[in-house]
Design an enzyme around this catalytic site. Structure first.
Site, short mmCIF file in Angstrom:
data_model
loop_
_atom_site.label_atom_id
_atom_site.label_comp_id
_atom_site.label_asym_id
_atom_site.label_seq_id
_atom_site.Cartn_x
_atom_site.Cartn_y
_atom_site.Cartn_z
N HIS A 68 -1.54 6.93 4.36
CA HIS A 68 -0.48 5.93 4.51
C HIS A 68 0.88 6.40 4.01
O HIS A 68 1.75 5.60 3.67
CB HIS A 68 -0.87 4.62 3.82
CG HIS A 68 -0.49 3.42 4.62
ND1 HIS A 68 -0.74 2.12 4.21
CD2 HIS A 68 0.15 3.31 5.82
CE1 HIS A 68 -0.29 1.27 5.11
NE2 HIS A 68 0.25 1.96 6.10
N CYS A 117 0.81 -1.22 0.00
CA CYS A 117 0.00 0.00 0.00
C CYS A 117 0.84 1.27 0.00
O CYS A 117 0.64 2.17 -0.83
CB CYS A 117 -0.92 0.01 1.21
SG CYS A 117 -2.07 -1.38 1.31
#
Length: 476
Positions: free
Chosen positions: A139, A84
């Site tokens: 993130h 991710c």
């Protein structure tokens, strides 16, 4: 991995990495700057949507996403990074994440995320007069100074890290004194972000509906103001725990995962309906993509369709992701292509389509795919992709071939360095299964040129180490 470590293969002559790829297509930026609605799913496997062989076969048809795929260009060979954080980094910077200190999902205790020295797509678009927003998962940094509003985003709402942290509050033995829970945050450019509430299981179920609501409100505001926008809706589904909104739970009769898929299709439908209702359909580039391959952890594991394995690996199932892009009247409808594209190409491509600039003081690994997307050519502007798993250069993909220098079956398997690389022709061996005889060993030549060229670029522009604090100043 250094080229010298590829046992017995020798050192190929260094060429610029871009020399291993076709020259970018020159396309003039449109006089009217298009809006951008970029919807990014989290760990959605290649085989999940109806347009990619899933949908009803996964327990829930996806009619609106399938229609979107038919309204523009659908790629069957879009490659993202294997995790991710690195995939989101490469999308926003146009650089392989290994360069930016974002090659792995971070854990606590380090200065995680992008340094402020990196230039993001949001910053480039902001400089062109775009309103920019991110709603959902970030993130790429979890503290002020490294949040979206520090990287060119006018306003944001969502989670700084990852959805599995929503499980903490119900985990036996957990306490906030030992490990503080992840917070839902919001912020505006020029101001510190603030914590809104704890991201727990209840909020996890509600998050994507809130992302959808806020994305629509943002588009409404910008359409009323007559300002071009970049709306980045980074959905949290289907990342574990894959739990649907309470309003959708039980609707399919096929469990949480199918309910989630139906919810995703509904949320995308709402955003696309808003684009139509606002009268900006022809003026808006819509992208739907996933950040990498599907979930590995049961019972939320996903499906990579015909490809092998899941995320955190260099197998096709870890890196091939659904990708569709629509721009009515500009991008031909009903087109499907297996040409090779990488997530890092999104920044330079959108830069051309919007007239935004790219930084010239650092390597940009993405290539301009605007000519390919707009139908001016049937060929992608690239033919090679180096593939990292964490800090390891694990594989190189060149045309329809792959060379694996390490073998790693799953995200929890050890990465075994191979004495002799594994060679695969993806047309004849799409599952990347071992063959007794490697008849395509000639591909080692062009593949090693890709590796050597990257090494040369690193010698000129050293990698930023993971955990590097701000301010970062590149060495002279």
């Amino acid at each position: 991995m250094r080229l010298a470590d590829l046992a017995g293969l020798g050192r190929s002559a260094g060429l610029a990495l871009m020399a291993c790829m076709a020259a970018p297509q020159a396309v003039q930026a449109q006089a009217a700057r298009p809006n951008i609605l970029f919807i990014l799913a989290d760990n959605l496997g290649y085989g999940e949507l109806g347009a990619y062989g899933g949908g009803a076969t996964r327990g829930a048809p996806t009619p609106r996403l399938d229609r979107l795929a038919a309204e523009g260009l659908r790629l069957t060979n879009m490659n993202m990074e294997a995790q991710c954080t690195p995939s989101r980094s490469s999308i926003l910077t146009g650089r392989f994440a290994i360069r930016s200190g974002t090659h792995s999902v971070p854990f606590g205790g380090v200065a995680d995320g992008l340094t402020q020295w990196e230039v993001t797509l949001a910053e480039a678009l902001s400089a062109q007069g775009y309103a920019t927003a991110l709603y959902g998962k970030w993130h790429l940094g979890s503290s002020n100074g490294r949040l979206p509003n520090d990287q060119g985003v006018d306003e944001w709402y969502g989670i700084p890290r990852t959805t599995d942290e929503a499980l903490w509050t119900e985990a036996p033995g957990w306490s906030p004194e030992v490990m503080p829970p992840e917070q839902i945050m919001e912020g505006h450019k020029g101001e510190p972000s603030r914590e809104v509430k704890v991201y727990d299981i209840a909020e996890r179920r509600l998050m994507d509906a809130e992302i959808t609501r806020r994305s629509i409100a943002f588009m409404e505001d910008q359409a009323e103001a007559g300002k071009p926008f970049f709306a980045y809706a980074t959905l949290t589904q289907p990342h574990l725990p894959t739990l649907p909104n309470p309003d959708v739970a039980g609707r399919t009769g096929h469990g949480d995962w199918a309910d989630m898929l139906a919810e995703m299709d509904h949320n995308v439908s709402q955003m696309l309906d808003a684009v139509d209702r606002l009268g900006i359909r022809d003026d808006t580039v819509v992208i739907f993509a996933s950040d990498n391959g599907p979930e590995f952890v049961q019972p939320w594991d996903g499906w990579a369709g015909p490809w092998r394995a899941q995320y955190f690996t260099a197998w096709e199932g870890g890196i091939r992701a659904p990708f569709m892009v629509r721009w009515p009247g500009k991008i031909p409808a009903g087109r499907v292509s297996d040409e090779i594209v990488h997530g890092a190409d999104i920044f330079p491509t959108l830069a051309v389509l919007t007239g935004a600039g790219l930084p010239h003081d650092r390597p940009i690994d993405g290539v301009d795919q605007s000519g390919f997307f707009l139908g001016g050519t049937e060929r992608s502007a690239r033919e090679a992709i180096p593939i990292w798993c964490a800090e390891r250069l694990q594989t190189v993909k060149w045309r329809n071939f792959k060379v694996h220098f390490y073998e790693q079956e799953t995200m929890v398997s050890p990465a075994l360095k191979l004495g002799v690389p594994l060679l695969f022709n993806l047309y004849t061996n799409p599952r990347e299964e071992k063959e007794k005889v490697a008849i395509d060993s000639w591909i080692i030549g062009p593949v090693l040129k890709v590796v050597a060229a990257f090494e040369q670029s690193v010698a000129e522009h050293p990698l930023i180490a993971m955990g590097t604090p701000d301010p970062y100043v590149p060495p002279q």
